[in-house]
Design an enzyme around this catalytic site. Sequence first.
Site, mmCIF file in Angstrom:
data_model
loop_
_atom_site.group_PDB
_atom_site.id
_atom_site.type_symbol
_atom_site.label_atom_id
_atom_site.label_comp_id
_atom_site.label_asym_id
_atom_site.label_seq_id
_atom_site.Cartn_x
_atom_site.Cartn_y
_atom_site.Cartn_z
ATOM 1 N N SER A 56 14.792 -13.766 -8.193
ATOM 2 C CA SER A 56 16.096 -13.851 -7.522
ATOM 3 C C SER A 56 17.231 -13.202 -8.314
ATOM 4 O O SER A 56 18.374 -13.663 -8.287
ATOM 5 C CB SER A 56 16.429 -15.308 -7.180
ATOM 6 O OG SER A 56 15.481 -15.827 -6.260
ATOM 7 N N GLU B 60 8.588 -14.156 -15.038
ATOM 8 C CA GLU B 60 9.043 -14.472 -13.684
ATOM 9 C C GLU B 60 8.645 -15.906 -13.337
ATOM 10 O O GLU B 60 7.496 -16.144 -12.925
ATOM 11 C CB GLU B 60 8.398 -13.528 -12.677
ATOM 12 C CG GLU B 60 8.745 -12.078 -12.873
ATOM 13 C CD GLU B 60 8.588 -11.295 -11.576
ATOM 14 O OE1 GLU B 60 9.588 -10.719 -11.125
ATOM 15 O OE2 GLU B 60 7.490 -11.300 -10.998
ATOM 16 N N ASN C 77 10.623 -4.123 -7.322
ATOM 17 C CA ASN C 77 9.306 -4.403 -6.744
ATOM 18 C C ASN C 77 9.500 -4.500 -5.235
ATOM 19 O O ASN C 77 9.969 -5.513 -4.730
ATOM 20 C CB ASN C 77 8.772 -5.716 -7.329
ATOM 21 C CG ASN C 77 7.451 -6.129 -6.710
ATOM 22 O OD1 ASN C 77 6.842 -5.368 -5.963
ATOM 23 N ND2 ASN C 77 7.007 -7.329 -7.041
ATOM 24 N N HIS D 296 1.339 -9.939 -11.084
ATOM 25 C CA HIS D 296 2.434 -10.575 -10.350
ATOM 26 C C HIS D 296 1.948 -11.907 -9.784
ATOM 27 O O HIS D 296 0.780 -12.026 -9.386
ATOM 28 C CB HIS D 296 2.918 -9.653 -9.225
ATOM 29 C CG HIS D 296 4.183 -10.152 -8.601
ATOM 30 N ND1 HIS D 296 4.184 -11.153 -7.648
ATOM 31 C CD2 HIS D 296 5.480 -9.835 -8.828
ATOM 32 C CE1 HIS D 296 5.443 -11.414 -7.315
ATOM 33 N NE2 HIS D 296 6.248 -10.626 -8.013
HETATM 34 P P1 PGA Z 1 12.749 -11.649 -6.032
HETATM 35 O O1 PGA Z 1 11.276 -11.180 -6.497
HETATM 36 O O2 PGA Z 1 13.728 -10.822 -6.808
HETATM 37 O O3 PGA Z 1 12.787 -11.383 -4.562
HETATM 38 O O4 PGA Z 1 12.856 -13.093 -6.378
HETATM 39 C C1 PGA Z 1 11.007 -10.863 -7.834
HETATM 40 C C2 PGA Z 1 9.568 -10.455 -7.969
HETATM 41 O O5 PGA Z 1 8.719 -11.009 -7.258
HETATM 42 O O6 PGA Z 1 9.225 -9.582 -8.792
#
Ligand code: PGA
Length: 253
Positions: A216, A170, A9, A98
């Site tokens: 993350s 997430e 993403n 999201h």
């Molecule tokens: P990140 O974002 O890997 O930077 O934590 C994940 C996402 O928002 O899909």
Amino acid sequence: MRKKIVAGNWKMNKTLEEASILASEVKGMIEDELMSGAIVVLCTPSLFLLPVRNILGDSKRIFVGAQNCSEHESGAFTGEISAAMLKSAKVPYVILGHSERRQYFGEDGALLARKVDAALKHNLTPIFCCGEPLEVRERNGHESLVKKQLEESLFHLDDTHILSVVIAYEPVWAIGTGKTASAQQAEDMHAVIRRHIASKYGQDTAESISILYGGSVNAANAKELFASKDVDGGLVGGASLKSREFTEIAKAI
Ligand code: PGA
């Protein structure tokens, strides 16, 4: 067997030139190095969908995806992009729900149900995001919130359409914070999600749906996260902006 998927993403990052370089590098590395049958999706800003799709060509393992689409079919909705437009541009995937869309753009469960319908009507694969903010986790409300998110936006689907959805769990407290869920926390929630789908659609359907973990994910933690039996891949933000790191994540599945 359900699909293994690693999706990047890109959010609102990169210029056209940078996006083109990133897509070319990832494509080259994935084609040379990815030994598994996993699918890789690059969810780019709308403006870069076509150039990135052209760079990826007709690859069977790496695809382009959008980060959002409108719930409307067409019309006077300045600044929006419809599912029909994505389909016509041969964009097969779209992230919906999201947490940044929920938080900054006020997207709620009912709106997301309509967006899911719009995407499915045009044969796109929605990557539907769910997950709890920190305060909900701290008061132990994460399971019920995530179940509610699924019920509100997916559970109106029939037995066939639900099979076309990819789910991304997430936890909001893990997005962009460097604070990832432990493999156990991820597995526990993925199992909750799968059981909840099974309670509505049956075990076979639940076993066929890919559930990705996001928050993350990086090259150092991907292998452990992806090893859990209900984790079918990842939705990767920050680490998807670096070709080598993203490729290593994709290879970890
Ligand atoms: P990140 O974002 O890997 O930077 O934590 C994940 C996402 O928002 O899909």
